[in-house]
Scaffold this active site. Structure first.
Site, PDB file in Angstrom:
ATOM      1  N   ILE A  94       0.827  -1.204   0.000  1.00 57.49           N
ATOM      2  CA  ILE A  94       0.000   0.000   0.000  1.00 57.49           C
ATOM      3  C   ILE A  94       0.862   1.254   0.000  1.00 57.49           C
ATOM      4  O   ILE A  94       0.493   2.270  -0.599  1.00 57.49           O
ATOM      5  CB  ILE A  94      -0.999  -0.004   1.191  1.00 57.49           C
ATOM      6  CG1 ILE A  94      -1.965   1.177   1.089  1.00 57.49           C
ATOM      7  CG2 ILE A  94      -0.280  -0.011   2.525  1.00 57.49           C
ATOM      8  CD1 ILE A  94      -2.750   1.239  -0.203  1.00 57.49           C
ATOM      9  N   GLU A 168      -7.299  -2.144   5.610  1.00 60.93           N
ATOM     10  CA  GLU A 168      -7.231  -2.741   6.944  1.00 60.93           C
ATOM     11  C   GLU A 168      -6.061  -3.708   7.053  1.00 60.93           C
ATOM     12  O   GLU A 168      -5.504  -4.149   6.059  1.00 60.93           O
ATOM     13  CB  GLU A 168      -8.533  -3.478   7.271  1.00 60.93           C
ATOM     14  CG  GLU A 168      -9.118  -4.327   6.156  1.00 60.93           C
ATOM     15  CD  GLU A 168      -8.224  -5.451   5.662  1.00 60.93           C
ATOM     16  OE1 GLU A 168      -7.630  -6.140   6.518  1.00 60.93           O
ATOM     17  OE2 GLU A 168      -8.119  -5.643   4.445  1.00 60.93           O
ATOM     18  N   GLY A 309      -5.627  -6.974   0.803  1.00 65.57           N
ATOM     19  CA  GLY A 309      -6.131  -6.000   1.760  1.00 65.57           C
ATOM     20  C   GLY A 309      -5.255  -4.754   1.757  1.00 65.57           C
ATOM     21  O   GLY A 309      -4.693  -4.373   0.729  1.00 65.57           O
ATOM     22  N   GLU A 310      -5.154  -4.107   2.910  1.00 69.71           N
ATOM     23  CA  GLU A 310      -4.331  -2.899   3.101  1.00 69.71           C
ATOM     24  C   GLU A 310      -4.871  -1.665   2.371  1.00 69.71           C
ATOM     25  O   GLU A 310      -4.276  -0.608   2.438  1.00 69.71           O
ATOM     26  CB  GLU A 310      -2.880  -3.113   2.643  1.00 69.71           C
ATOM     27  CG  GLU A 310      -2.141  -4.247   3.318  1.00 69.71           C
ATOM     28  CD  GLU A 310      -0.724  -4.420   2.781  1.00 69.71           C
ATOM     29  OE1 GLU A 310      -0.257  -3.577   1.977  1.00 69.71           O
ATOM     30  OE2 GLU A 310      -0.067  -5.400   3.162  1.00 69.71           O
ATOM     31  N   GLY A 311      -5.960  -1.812   1.604  1.00 69.90           N
ATOM     32  CA  GLY A 311      -6.417  -0.718   0.756  1.00 69.90           C
ATOM     33  C   GLY A 311      -5.743  -0.705  -0.599  1.00 69.90           C
ATOM     34  O   GLY A 311      -5.872   0.269  -1.353  1.00 69.90           O
TER      35      GLY A 311
END
Length: 344
Positions: A94, A168, A309-311
């Site tokens: 990210i 997240e 994830g992580e955006g």
């Protein structure tokens, strides 16, 4: 706790004006596909035929989950805090993607089981050192859930810009998200459970069994806030609050993958009009995400096989959002370019 009030974006006059503006660009009608829909959506959100993307940011909320005690993850809980350290060191995916697209990145400790101390670049909103094991008792008290949501609302209220992406980090949070998905949609647990960080077939089967026993144990839990406090995480609750506040402020919400969409499922139960403000960045490879999107009648911009994830999906979709508003604001019309329109 006061849930933000969200207005639907429906506006028949503005909708017609946006359709006319989009169709008058030098292209065949509909030829830019979903980008045309996104341009119109952002115009309706911003109440203008000249929408803009200004100061976009991505919020990454981190939290730990007591359900890891049930051996439902391929990785130990310590990976949550270690990955937060990686975010702070600018070393995660990210970080790379946000930097590439000049997008501000904010990392929030919503409830990690680790003492980071005061750290540059880390926003400390820790509600607790991880949730409780929802196989045995609710993950959060109602007060803890409300506090997490309020922190999310306040964070959004403090930001400039009109686009927010949600990400997240939390070992065990695909288990929480799968339980939320089942309770919010009625889709069978078997269709909600996936590999998460890389479980084997046996691991997925065990994870499914843990969730099925937990939802049976909490069978009377029905209301959205009760589902959130019983099965969610501090990071999921904080995201839900942040989403509601962002939509109240007429921001564009970039929605990432499975866990982020689980927060949105419950936010949309509280305020259905929030969906007017959501741009779905991608369809995750995590089992169940496609069905989540179908349940919400959502069309994702990308399908890249992501499940990190992580955006990360938000960061990758941001240039497409920018392209949608740019063509609407900058592309020539048939008249200005002196291009003949379709005959008849």
């Amino acid at each position: 706790m006061i849930i933000p009030s969200i207005e639907p974006t429906q506006d028949s006059a503005l909708s017609a004006a946006l359709d006319a503006a989009i169709n008058n660009k030098t292209k065949p009608p509909g030829s830019l596909g979903i980008l045309e829909d996104v341009a119109k959506q952002v115009g309706l959100i911003q109440k203008t035929t000249q929408p803009r993307v200004t100061q976009p940011s991505i919020l990454v909320f981190a939290g730990d989950h007591g359900i890891v005690a049930e051996n439902i993850s391929a990785y130990p809980q310590s990976v949550t805090w270690q990955m937060v350290e990686n975010f702070l060191a600018q070393g995660a995916a990210i970080n790379v993607f946000a930097r590439q697209h000049k997008c501000a990145l904010h990392v929030i400790d919503a409830g990690v089981n680790h003492d980071f101390g005061t750290r540059p670049g880390l926003i400390d909103r820790k509600v607790g050192s991880g949730t409780r094991n929802f196989a045995q008792k609710p993950a959060m008290t109602a007060g803890e859930c409300a506090a997490a949501m309020q922190h999310g609302m306040a964070l959004v209220a403090s930001l400039d810009g009109n686009v927010i992406g949600f990400g997240e980090m939390g070992i065990g949070n695909t288990t929480a998200a799968a339980a939320i998905m089942h309770k919010a949609t009625g889709i069978p647990v078997a269709d909600c459970v996936g590999a998460g960080t890389g479980l084997s077939v046996d691991g997925i089967r065990r994870k499914q069994g843990v969730i099925e026993q937990a939802v049976a144990h909490h069978a009377t839990v029905i209301a959205p806030l009760d589902i959130l406090s019983t099965f969610g995480g501090f990071e999921i609750a904080m995201m839900a609050g942040a989403m509601l506040k962002a939509a109240e402020q007429r921001m564009v919400l970039l929605i990432d993958g499975f866990i982020v969409t689980s927060a949105l499922l419950l936010a949309s139960r509280l305020q259905p009009a929030i969906l007017d403000y959501c741009v779905f960045s991608h369809c995750s490879d995590e089992n169940g995400h496609r069905q989540m999107l179908n349940f919400l009648d959502a069309r994702p911009l990308l399908q890249l096989g992501l499940r990190l994830g992580e955006g990360t999906g938000c960061a990758l979709a941001l240039p497409l959002l920018q392209a949608a508003v740019n063509f609407l604001c900058e592309m020539a019309t048939f008249e200005s370019a002196q291009v003949s329109e379709k005959a008849g």
